[in-house]
Design a protein around this motif. Structure first.
Motif, PDB file in Angstrom:
ATOM      1  N   VAL A   1       0.815  -1.225   0.000  1.00 35.11           N
ATOM      2  CA  VAL A   1       0.000   0.000   0.000  1.00 35.11           C
ATOM      3  C   VAL A   1       0.845   1.269   0.000  1.00 35.11           C
ATOM      4  O   VAL A   1       0.393   2.322  -0.468  1.00 35.11           O
TER       5      VAL A   1
ATOM      6  N   LYS B   1      -4.626   4.156   6.114  1.00 36.30           N
ATOM      7  CA  LYS B   1      -5.840   3.927   6.904  1.00 36.30           C
ATOM      8  C   LYS B   1      -5.845   2.482   7.403  1.00 36.30           C
ATOM      9  O   LYS B   1      -5.774   1.540   6.614  1.00 36.30           O
TER      10      LYS B   1
ATOM     11  N   ILE C   1      -7.808  -4.133   7.348  1.00 34.95           N
ATOM     12  CA  ILE C   1      -7.800  -3.554   5.992  1.00 34.95           C
ATOM     13  C   ILE C   1      -6.886  -2.340   5.999  1.00 34.95           C
ATOM     14  O   ILE C   1      -7.058  -1.423   6.808  1.00 34.95           O
TER      15      ILE C   1
ATOM     16  N   THR D   1      -5.408   0.825   3.669  1.00 35.71           N
ATOM     17  CA  THR D   1      -5.698   1.593   2.448  1.00 35.71           C
ATOM     18  C   THR D   1      -4.784   2.802   2.377  1.00 35.71           C
ATOM     19  O   THR D   1      -4.561   3.484   3.382  1.00 35.71           O
TER      20      THR D   1
ATOM     21  N   SER E   1      -3.847   6.195  -0.540  1.00 40.24           N
ATOM     22  CA  SER E   1      -4.243   6.822  -1.803  1.00 40.24           C
ATOM     23  C   SER E   1      -3.535   8.157  -1.976  1.00 40.24           C
ATOM     24  O   SER E   1      -3.248   8.848  -0.995  1.00 40.24           O
TER      25      SER E   1
ATOM     26  N   THR F   1      -5.078   4.269  -5.805  1.00 41.92           N
ATOM     27  CA  THR F   1      -5.502   3.835  -4.474  1.00 41.92           C
ATOM     28  C   THR F   1      -5.180   2.356  -4.361  1.00 41.92           C
ATOM     29  O   THR F   1      -5.481   1.585  -5.274  1.00 41.92           O
TER      30      THR F   1
ATOM     31  N   GLN G   1      -5.434  -1.025  -1.731  1.00 39.31           N
ATOM     32  CA  GLN G   1      -6.015  -1.586  -0.506  1.00 39.31           C
ATOM     33  C   GLN G   1      -5.674  -3.063  -0.420  1.00 39.31           C
ATOM     34  O   GLN G   1      -5.774  -3.782  -1.414  1.00 39.31           O
ATOM     35  N   THR G   2      -5.257  -3.497   0.754  1.00 34.84           N
ATOM     36  CA  THR G   2      -4.985  -4.920   0.948  1.00 34.84           C
ATOM     37  C   THR G   2      -5.594  -5.369   2.271  1.00 34.84           C
ATOM     38  O   THR G   2      -5.744  -4.578   3.200  1.00 34.84           O
TER      39      THR G   2
ATOM     40  N   TYR H   1     -10.595  10.950   6.336  1.00 33.02           N
ATOM     41  CA  TYR H   1     -10.107  10.264   5.134  1.00 33.02           C
ATOM     42  C   TYR H   1     -11.166  10.331   4.038  1.00 33.02           C
ATOM     43  O   TYR H   1     -12.359  10.200   4.308  1.00 33.02           O
TER      44      TYR H   1
ATOM     45  N   LEU I   1     -13.783   1.823  -4.160  1.00 35.66           N
ATOM     46  CA  LEU I   1     -13.134   0.657  -4.775  1.00 35.66           C
ATOM     47  C   LEU I   1     -14.166  -0.392  -5.210  1.00 35.66           C
ATOM     48  O   LEU I   1     -13.994  -1.583  -4.996  1.00 35.66           O
TER      49      LEU I   1
ATOM     50  N   LYS J   1      -6.476  -4.778  -3.901  1.00 37.05           N
ATOM     51  CA  LYS J   1      -7.202  -3.958  -4.877  1.00 37.05           C
ATOM     52  C   LYS J   1      -6.335  -2.751  -5.208  1.00 37.05           C
ATOM     53  O   LYS J   1      -5.755  -2.132  -4.307  1.00 37.05           O
TER      54      LYS J   1
END
Length: 374
Positions: free
Chosen positions: A17, A34, A43, A45, A47, A52, A54-55, A121, A126, A236
């Motif tokens: 990320v 985040k 999670i 995130t 960006s 962006t 996210q994992t 945020y 997504l 993502k």
């Protein structure tokens, strides 16, 4: 929020990320990651408004990851990454105290960081499309490696700074060009696409994505009007798309050639590499190629430095000969994209584009424009 997690597990997720952590953004919260701790997962995130990422880390194994109290917080990206990277302990504890104070501690270390409320945020959806396109990750990485290098760095033509993905039925055609060369990869998808797409993805973004994915995964492409979402496993990756119409590069590819030279790829690459040592202008680094029967002669010269000439044996499809000049840098980058043993160099004329192909891989075509030396 309170959790205990294996350092390796958290570091792997943060490394992914962190590619989207903004360092120059005017919105301070975008310099953070985040953290959302839910019932069975964490999670992460990040960006920068351009991409962006996210994992998700699942808490299926309590030895790897233990949740004690759910919650969300924004942690400054640079610091959390440095801390996790440099700690030596097997497990790391992260706890939010007094709402915005973050305690990161192990058996021997303790860090106190100021956090940011998750309410600050931006709302990042997504969302996925119902009509996805699926590509194997090793093939996806190959597409990027064989095309991205030919994109332009000039922001004056934004559309040329991206890779063009043109999907019709089960055929995916990828093109990249900077007006002096062209890379084209055409593959057949395993499953036909429900819709046709013609999009341009920023080269830098797609290269970043290809670097953080594994080899034995499936990549899902979820395409929207102004963005694309790549999904693979627990990852993502969303990128904006470049607005504008990509030029019709098919017009650049000649239909026929008067001479085809076949040669060993590595030998040809190494000869150009050596001959280009004495070129005076590192940007253009012009090399002249000449055929005499089944001998290929490559030359370069510089008034200040000197001159060089090398010969090598080749196979030709007829008795025609040619003399042509080109950029050694562009030719070497085009050759590097092939993983075959031999290449076929198609010549159309002394001031016409040079095509590089290989009978061992018909999905890839490279084009390099010649340089006039008179």
């Amino acid at each position: 929020m309170k959790l205990t997690i294996k350092r390796e597990l958290l570091l792997e997720a943060l490394n992914k990320v962190s590619k989207a952590i903004s360092t120059k953004n005017l919105i301070p919260v975008l310099a953070g990651v985040k953290f959302e701790l839910k019932k069975k997962k964490l999670i992460l995130t990040a960006s920068d408004n351009d991409i962006t990422i996210q994992t998700v880390i699942d808490s299926t194994n309590e030895e790897d990851f233990k949740i004690e109290r759910e919650g969300s917080i924004i942690i400054q990206g640079k610091y959390i990454l440095d801390i996790v990277r440099k700690l030596q302990d097997k497990y790391i504890n992260i706890e939010v105290v007094d709402e915005l104070k973050i305690l990161i501690y192990t058996e021997n270390s303790e860090f106190n960081l100021n956090g940011i409320s998750e309410s600050e945020y931006p709302n990042i959806g997504l969302e996925e499309s119902k009509k996805k396109v699926v590509i194997k990750s090793d093939l996806f990485k190959k597409i990027v490696n064989q095309t991205a290098f030919a994109t332009s760095n000039e922001e004056t033509k934004p559309v040329l700074t991206g890779i063009n993905f043109n999907i019709v039925g089960n055929i995916l055609e990828c093109n990249s060009t900077d007006s002096y060369r062209l890379a084209r990869k055409v593959i057949t998808l395993e499953k036909e696409s429900e819709e046709n797409y013609n999009i341009v993805i920023p080269s830098h973004n797609i290269v970043e994505f290809s670097r953080i994915i594994g080899d034995d995964e499936e990549v899902e492409l979820h395409i929207f009007n102004n963005k694309i979402l790549f999904k693979t496993g627990n990852l993502k990756f969303e990128s904006r798309l470049i607005n504008g119409t990509y030029p019709n590069t098919s017009n650049l590819l000649p239909d026929d050639s008067f001479l085809v030279v076949s040669t060993n790829l590595n030998d040809f690459y190494n000869v150009i590499d050596r001959v280009s040592i004495l070129t005076s202008d590192k940007e253009k680094n012009i090399v002249t190629l000449e055929t005499q029967g089944n001998t290929l002669i490559l030359k370069s010269s510089s008034v200040e430095v000197g001159r060089v000439e090398e010969k090598m044996s080749i196979t030709k499809n007829n008795s025609e000969d040619i003399k042509i000049s080109f950029s050694a840098k562009y030719m070497m980058e085009a050759l590097k994209s092939f993983s075959t043993e031999t290449v076929d160099i198609h010549f159309v004329g002394e001031i016409k584009p040079i095509l590089i192909k290989s009978s061992e891989d018909e999905t890839l075509t490279q084009l390099v424009l010649p340089i006039r030396t008179y």
